[in-house]
Design an enzyme around this catalytic site. Structure first.
Site, mmCIF file in Angstrom:
data_model
loop_
_atom_site.group_PDB
_atom_site.id
_atom_site.type_symbol
_atom_site.label_atom_id
_atom_site.label_comp_id
_atom_site.label_asym_id
_atom_site.label_seq_id
_atom_site.Cartn_x
_atom_site.Cartn_y
_atom_site.Cartn_z
ATOM 1 N N HIS A 151 31.108 37.177 40.272
ATOM 2 C CA HIS A 151 30.316 37.617 41.495
ATOM 3 C C HIS A 151 31.228 36.627 42.644
ATOM 4 O O HIS A 151 31.423 37.364 43.869
ATOM 5 C CB HIS A 151 28.792 37.226 41.870
ATOM 6 C CG HIS A 151 27.809 38.284 40.896
ATOM 7 N ND1 HIS A 151 27.335 37.648 39.690
ATOM 8 C CD2 HIS A 151 27.673 39.436 40.933
ATOM 9 C CE1 HIS A 151 26.488 38.855 39.132
ATOM 10 N NE2 HIS A 151 26.801 39.817 39.796
ATOM 11 N N LYS B 33 35.715 45.067 38.113
ATOM 12 C CA LYS B 33 36.214 46.280 37.363
ATOM 13 C C LYS B 33 35.549 45.917 35.894
ATOM 14 O O LYS B 33 35.722 46.814 35.172
ATOM 15 C CB LYS B 33 37.667 45.867 36.854
ATOM 16 C CG LYS B 33 38.599 46.342 37.909
ATOM 17 C CD LYS B 33 40.210 46.151 37.314
ATOM 18 C CE LYS B 33 41.071 46.301 38.520
ATOM 19 N NZ LYS B 33 42.435 46.296 37.886
ATOM 20 N N ASP C 119 32.213 46.620 35.817
ATOM 21 C CA ASP C 119 31.579 48.011 35.634
ATOM 22 C C ASP C 119 32.626 49.124 36.081
ATOM 23 O O ASP C 119 32.557 49.776 37.124
ATOM 24 C CB ASP C 119 30.508 47.816 36.567
ATOM 25 C CG ASP C 119 29.326 46.858 36.104
ATOM 26 O OD1 ASP C 119 28.892 46.994 34.962
ATOM 27 O OD2 ASP C 119 29.298 45.907 36.747
ATOM 28 N N LEU D 145 32.084 37.872 31.894
ATOM 29 C CA LEU D 145 30.772 37.356 32.454
ATOM 30 C C LEU D 145 30.197 38.569 32.755
ATOM 31 O O LEU D 145 30.430 39.433 33.382
ATOM 32 C CB LEU D 145 31.197 36.450 33.538
ATOM 33 C CG LEU D 145 32.232 35.247 33.062
ATOM 34 C CD1 LEU D 145 32.048 34.356 34.609
ATOM 35 C CD2 LEU D 145 31.580 34.376 32.183
HETATM 36 O O1 PAF Z 1 27.057 46.449 40.014
HETATM 37 C C1 PAF Z 1 26.014 46.146 40.240
HETATM 38 O O2 PAF Z 1 25.285 44.887 40.132
HETATM 39 C C2 PAF Z 1 24.802 47.161 40.840
HETATM 40 O O3 PAF Z 1 24.991 48.204 40.050
HETATM 41 C C3 PAF Z 1 25.038 47.453 42.168
HETATM 42 C C4 PAF Z 1 26.453 47.748 42.483
HETATM 43 C C5 PAF Z 1 24.673 46.072 43.120
HETATM 44 C C6 PAF Z 1 24.186 48.492 42.613
HETATM 45 O O4 PAF Z 1 22.746 48.040 42.740
#
Ligand code: PAF
Length: 274
Positions: A33, A145, A147, A181
């Protein structure tokens, strides 16, 4: 760093600002993140991160209630990473009445792979992302990426609704052993954590075989599934797809290998562009 909990507070905090870069999250933040925040920072405008565990994208049997909520450490990490505004609405703030208007992505993108194993998942994701976009009205939004299917679907949603938002993709962050991660890695026992790297290893083996010219992709996928099953995993899919729409490979198309598998009670996903 400013923390806001309502849409009205967010709008007030952003009044007169241009070039907002947005990083949507569900909290339980890790280096992955923070690398999204770094990309957002590089755009020069204010950086907004949202923290919202979105009930709409969890099936009733999934981990909505137990999803890790780590508010204090999330805020400390965001502040250190240079985030300007944290938008952390309560469910009451974001969904004051049942969210009966929803964004329905097309089945060919959203009912395959993750959507096949998690029916309705991408309706939940698209609906909350659309709503968060409406709240933040960003110029840029950054997605990981890791997801891959989510990123692809969000890109197409933005394109088809002509939203004036640039979607930026961030590379997957990995632990030293290669494990992608993920907030869900925290569910793994010590022994499972050691085993977990085998998912990325299986994807690497598939990617190498594709690069080396393997043509029988069904056999490649079956072998990878078997390798993980033999180690005690329950694989949902390990597959080679086109990067652009995650459909079956066609000659000359850029490819990606994607996998999802359960280790104990933890479901992990990962992918590698070929
Ligand atoms: O990838 C995520 O953490 C979630 O799917 C998101 C994009 C914040 C939507 O809730």
């Amino acid at each position: 760093m400013q923390i806001v909990h309502s849409i009205a507070q967010l709008r007030a905090a952003l009044a007169g600002q241009a070039n907002t870069a947005f990083v949507p999250t569900m909290g339980n933040l890790h280096e992955g993140h923070l690398s999204l925040i770094k990309l957002a920072r590089a755009r020069g405008g204010p950086v907004v991160a949202s923290i919202f565990v979105n009930r709409l994208q969890f099936a009733p049997h999934e981990d909505f209630d137990t999803y890790p909520r780590t508010w204090d450490s999330d805020c400390a990490k965001l502040e250190a990473a240079g985030c300007d505004i944290v938008f952390a609405p309560s469910e009451q703030d974001l969904y004051p009445e049942p969210q009966t208007f929803k964004v329905q992505p097309p089945a060919e993108l959203a009912d395959i792979l993750e959507g096949h194993f998690r029916p309705g998942f991408f309706i939940g994701v698209c609906t909350v992302v659309m709503k968060l976009f409406a709240c933040v009205q960003p110029h840029v939004a950054v997605f990981g990426k890791k997801d891959y299917q989510q990123l692809m679907i969000v890109r197409r949603m933005v394109q088809q609704f002509a939203l004036p938002i640039e979607i930026v993709a961030s590379d997957t962050c990995r632990a030293d052993d290669g494990l992608a991660l993920s907030s869900r890695n925290g569910y793994l026992s010590a022994a499972e954590r050691l085993e977990a790297v085998q998912l990325s290893k299986a994807l690497q083996a598939m990617a190498s075989a594709v690069r080396a010219g393997a043509t029988d992709l069904d056999a490649l996928e079956a072998q990878a599934m078997q390798t993980l099953s033999a180690r005690g995993w329950k694989p949902d899919y390990l597959t080679v797809r086109r990067q652009s729409d995650l459909q079956a490979p066609t000659p000359g198309a850029a490819l990606v290998v994607l996998g999802a598998a359960k280790l104990g009670s933890t479901r992990l996903i990962d992918n590698l562009e070929v």
